[in-house]
Design a protein around this motif. Sequence first.
Motif, PDB file in Angstrom:
ATOM      1  N   GLY A   1       0.651  -1.322   0.068  1.00 40.80           N
ATOM      2  CA  GLY A   1      -0.138   0.094   0.104  1.00 40.80           C
ATOM      3  C   GLY A   1       0.863   1.217  -0.007  1.00 40.80           C
ATOM      4  N   LYS A   2       2.090   1.324  -0.169  1.00 43.73           N
ATOM      5  CA  LYS A   2       2.869   2.335  -0.328  1.00 43.73           C
ATOM      6  C   LYS A   2       3.124   2.941  -1.777  1.00 43.73           C
ATOM      7  CE  LYS A   2       5.831   0.395   3.446  1.00 43.73           C
ATOM      8  NZ  LYS A   2       7.237   0.028   3.902  1.00 43.73           N
ATOM      9  N   ALA A   3       2.509   2.361  -2.592  1.00 43.44           N
ATOM     10  CA  ALA A   3       2.430   2.669  -3.787  1.00 43.44           C
ATOM     11  C   ALA A   3       1.006   2.194  -4.460  1.00 43.44           C
ATOM     12  CB  ALA A   3       3.592   2.164  -4.850  1.00 43.44           C
ATOM     13  N   TYR A   4       0.434   3.126  -5.120  1.00 42.22           N
ATOM     14  CA  TYR A   4      -0.716   3.202  -5.657  1.00 42.22           C
ATOM     15  C   TYR A   4      -0.714   2.066  -6.776  1.00 42.22           C
ATOM     16  CZ  TYR A   4      -5.631   4.136  -7.698  1.00 42.22           C
ATOM     17  OH  TYR A   4      -6.752   3.692  -8.293  1.00 42.22           O
ATOM     18  N   GLY A   5       0.293   2.361  -7.729  1.00 40.70           N
ATOM     19  CA  GLY A   5       0.621   1.718  -8.988  1.00 40.70           C
ATOM     20  C   GLY A   5       2.119   1.543  -9.358  1.00 40.70           C
ATOM     21  N   ILE A   6       2.178   0.795 -10.401  1.00 41.80           N
ATOM     22  CA  ILE A   6       3.631   0.756 -10.731  1.00 41.80           C
ATOM     23  C   ILE A   6       3.689   0.940 -12.366  1.00 41.80           C
ATOM     24  CG2 ILE A   6       5.485  -1.051 -11.292  1.00 41.80           C
ATOM     25  CD1 ILE A   6       4.063  -2.541  -9.367  1.00 41.80           C
ATOM     26  N   SER A   7       4.619   1.724 -12.759  1.00 43.41           N
ATOM     27  CA  SER A   7       4.602   2.108 -14.217  1.00 43.41           C
ATOM     28  C   SER A   7       5.977   1.564 -14.847  1.00 43.41           C
ATOM     29  CB  SER A   7       4.769   3.849 -14.291  1.00 43.41           C
ATOM     30  OG  SER A   7       4.735   3.958 -15.762  1.00 43.41           O
ATOM     31  N   GLY A   8       6.075   0.900 -15.941  1.00 40.64           N
ATOM     32  CA  GLY A   8       7.245  -0.016 -16.531  1.00 40.64           C
ATOM     33  C   GLY A   8       6.714  -0.489 -17.813  1.00 40.64           C
TER      34      GLY A   8
ATOM     35  N   THR B   1       6.267  -6.043 -20.683  1.00 36.04           N
ATOM     36  CA  THR B   1       6.619  -7.115 -20.403  1.00 36.04           C
ATOM     37  C   THR B   1       6.768  -7.478 -18.954  1.00 36.04           C
ATOM     38  OG1 THR B   1       8.994  -6.337 -20.357  1.00 36.04           O
ATOM     39  CG2 THR B   1       8.026  -7.634 -22.379  1.00 36.04           C
ATOM     40  N   VAL B   2       7.457  -6.568 -17.944  1.00 35.84           N
ATOM     41  CA  VAL B   2       7.332  -6.603 -16.635  1.00 35.84           C
ATOM     42  C   VAL B   2       5.825  -6.671 -16.008  1.00 35.84           C
ATOM     43  CG1 VAL B   2       8.641  -5.697 -14.594  1.00 35.84           C
ATOM     44  CG2 VAL B   2       9.933  -5.554 -16.684  1.00 35.84           C
ATOM     45  N   LEU B   3       5.264  -5.641 -16.528  1.00 35.44           N
ATOM     46  CA  LEU B   3       3.783  -5.425 -15.743  1.00 35.44           C
ATOM     47  C   LEU B   3       3.168  -6.728 -15.970  1.00 35.44           C
ATOM     48  CD1 LEU B   3       3.008  -1.751 -16.163  1.00 35.44           C
ATOM     49  CD2 LEU B   3       4.305  -2.776 -14.413  1.00 35.44           C
ATOM     50  N   ALA B   4       3.227  -7.409 -17.026  1.00 33.15           N
ATOM     51  CA  ALA B   4       2.615  -8.708 -17.190  1.00 33.15           C
ATOM     52  C   ALA B   4       2.856  -9.746 -16.293  1.00 33.15           C
ATOM     53  CB  ALA B   4       2.690  -9.171 -18.671  1.00 33.15           C
TER      54      ALA B   4
END
Length: 323
Positions: free
Chosen positions: A233-240, A243-246
Amino acid sequence: MKKLIPIAATTALLLTACSTGNYAATQIPTKPSPSAAAPPTPTEPKACTDGKDPLASYVPPATLPKPEEPVTGYLKTIRDRQRLIAGVSADSLHLGARNPITGQIEGFDIDMVKAVATAIFGTWEGHLELRVISSPQRIPSLQNGSVDIVARNMTINCERWDQIAFSAEYYRSGQKTLVPLNAKETSVKQLSGKTICAPAGSTSLTNLIKENPAVKPITADSDTGCLVLFQQGKAYGISGDDTVLAGDAAQDPYAKVLTAERFSEEPYGLGIKKGNVDFVKFVNGVLAQMKSSGAWMESYNAWLMPDLGKLTTPPPAVYGRTQ
């Protein structure tokens, strides 16, 4: 809602810094995602300020030397050592990740360096050392000579060409955003004021800030580091990279990737120390063989196709660099 950190993520936090020995290409079957869509037609990166095409690498030799034939230059250094040392990720699912069952590092990026080692020695088994490095360590590891090659979802760009050399492009990714499963946002532009994680030392961080300067960026040294921050819960989301996000989404049932929005082009190249031109040419020859023989497509279909969709052809190689 309480989230449980998947076994794959917690295992990655216990990784050692160096991994040696043989790594079998063991693949845990993955069911194709019904929502997987073919990647969009990529646009070509703009030329560098000096006019050079950032995707242009060195022309490979007409034929690659056989393992029993004499070689010179940096290739001889690797041969004499009897192993290829590759800097890789061990927590990027489907690209380079440690299989929690076998303990072996496997994935699409790993298949690339296995092919290079096989071309040098006749087999990669017993001749490939995988050194686990973080995103910020990719370029320094090449510059200080601790690895021969980096296969870690590394984007080819003009700035990096000033520091290292690249192979021809072997995959075209693009940047997307991962958010909670129940999120209403459909675009990174709607995430103003939200804390979004991106790997340190990556183009993802630069692209994120450029796309939406109003987000609150935080970083982690690894892909799993961002995933853990998201799950805590320290980050709302991830950007990248998509390939990595999948791979992240495959490990977390409470996450989804905003698949409709891809706001960058990320052409992957194998990183090699600047000045080792003959070795770059050799690696380009290996990649060309993989693409023409069907080995590249076989690897893509095994690791990335279930989440990212079908491809009909590998990315074309661009040559012409002379210095």
